[in-house]
Write a protein that holds these residues in place. Structure first.
Motif, short mmCIF file in Angstrom:
data_model
loop_
_atom_site.label_atom_id
_atom_site.label_comp_id
_atom_site.label_asym_id
_atom_site.label_seq_id
_atom_site.Cartn_x
_atom_site.Cartn_y
_atom_site.Cartn_z
N GLY A 1 -5.74 8.04 0.01
CA GLY A 1 -4.77 7.57 1.03
C GLY A 1 -5.18 7.39 2.28
O GLY A 1 -4.94 6.23 2.90
N ALA B 1 0.92 3.92 -2.92
CA ALA B 1 0.66 5.37 -2.78
C ALA B 1 1.56 6.24 -3.16
O ALA B 1 1.55 7.46 -3.66
CB ALA B 1 0.45 5.73 -1.17
N ARG C 1 1.02 -1.09 0.00
CA ARG C 1 -0.06 0.04 0.00
C ARG C 1 0.77 1.29 0.03
O ARG C 1 0.58 2.44 -0.73
CB ARG C 1 -0.80 0.14 1.18
N SER D 1 1.22 9.32 -6.14
CA SER D 1 1.53 10.50 -5.81
C SER D 1 2.63 10.96 -6.85
O SER D 1 2.65 12.28 -7.32
CB SER D 1 1.96 10.66 -4.33
#
Length: 318
Positions: A293, A115, A111, A119
């Motif tokens: 998020g 993320a 995860r 981003s």
């Protein structure tokens, strides 16, 4: 002579001493030793696999022309070594009450990497130079606010847990609350000392302006700046375990770190929204990136709590 045979003096070819007839200790690379809770002594680092310090190392240590580099490195290593040892004593990597679940750890790592990748992609596709310039400032803001928000989140989580716990469980939890509070005092005391020590060091160095005595200048510089850098090293080594394990609150309840993480990630999300707005990109994509998020972190945290309840018998009410 074979490397498996002891030398006549009882010395091991891997370094150190050993009793005659004992098997040789396997050599551990330095980079692996630096991942342990306590770093190896400075002498062991300098000589590596050798029994004696290399002549090149001795030459560098003795030549004054290299002192501008070697002395700060040697002193810095000693400061970092002691700071790491104390940090691991206050915030162990595996605190009491923690339940390690390899499946949860693997999902958390996946995860986190997803993320980060998303981003970077959003910033590369929709972001401009202003967004790139603001990224370091936002990162520094999170670093500065993370400890205080973590303390607030931990306080809220403990208060909620006390409210839902049974009376007998509350009495047992109070005995475990002081060690967690003591570790939090260590951490926030160190954060409070950073500006105080920096100001004191800067003022102390200001008193030596115009002094040409090199020995006096070096001594005062060490006395002024060594405490500051020790605290910086301590915070660097302690921050990861402290925030990851919610200041050792797993001793109260193994599910508390997951609850604190869930609260903290939403606090950070709305803090970022109030200061920097939505992520770059079209509004639907920006909203999904903003919610993705904290929602994913909360989902993983509560899935971890579910596994703790199912496989390890962890209950909120004790």
């Amino acid at each position: 002579m074979s490397i498996d045979e002891p030398s006549p003096a009882g010395r091991s070819l891997y370094g150190g001493t050993r009793t005659l007839g004992d098997p040789p200790r396997p050599y551990t690379p330095l980079w692996r030793r630096l991942r342990e809770d306590e770093w190896p002594p400075l002498g062991e680092v300098l000589r590596g696999r050798r029994e004696q310090v290399s002549s090149w190392v001795v030459l560098v240590l003795l030549l004054p022309c290299f002192w501008w580099l070697t002395v700060p490195l040697l002193v810095g290593y000693q400061l970092a070594r002691t700071a790491r040892r104390i940090a691991r004593q206050v915030f162990p990597v595996r605190p009491r009450g923690q339940v390690e679940d390899p499946v949860v750890l693997r999902v958390q790592r996946v995860r986190a990497w997803l993320a980060l990748t998303i981003s970077v992609l959003l910033l590369a596709v929709y972001g401009g130079w202003e967004d790139v310039a603001e990224a370091p400032g936002q990162f520094l803001q999170r670093v500065l606010f993370a400890p205080w928000l973590a303390l607030l989140s931990a306080t809220v989580a403990v208060a909620l847990l006390f409210c839902v716990a049974r009376s007998g469980t509350r009495r047992a939890m109070r005995t475990q609350l002081w060690p967690a509070g003591r570790s939090a005092l260590w951490y926030f005391g160190a954060w409070t000392l950073v500006p105080l020590l920096f100001t004191a060091a800067a003022d102390g160095m200001g008193l030596l302006s115009g002094n040409t005595n090199v020995l006096l200048w070096a001594s005062v510089m060490f006395v002024c700046w060594a405490p500051f850098w020790w605290v910086i090293f301590f915070l660097g080594f302690a921050s990861g375990p402290a925030l990851r394990h919610a200041f050792n609150l797993s001793a109260l309840n193994a599910a508390l770190p997951a609850l604190v993480t869930s609260v903290l990630v939403w606090v950070f999300a709305f803090l970022s929204l109030s200061t920097g707005g939505l992520p770059p990109g079209p509004v639907p994509i920006a909203v999904c990136a903003f919610l993705g998020g904290p929602v994913s972190v909360t989902a993983v945290a509560w899935w971890e709590v579910h596994r703790l309840r199912r496989w390890h018998g962890v209950r909120w009410r004790g």
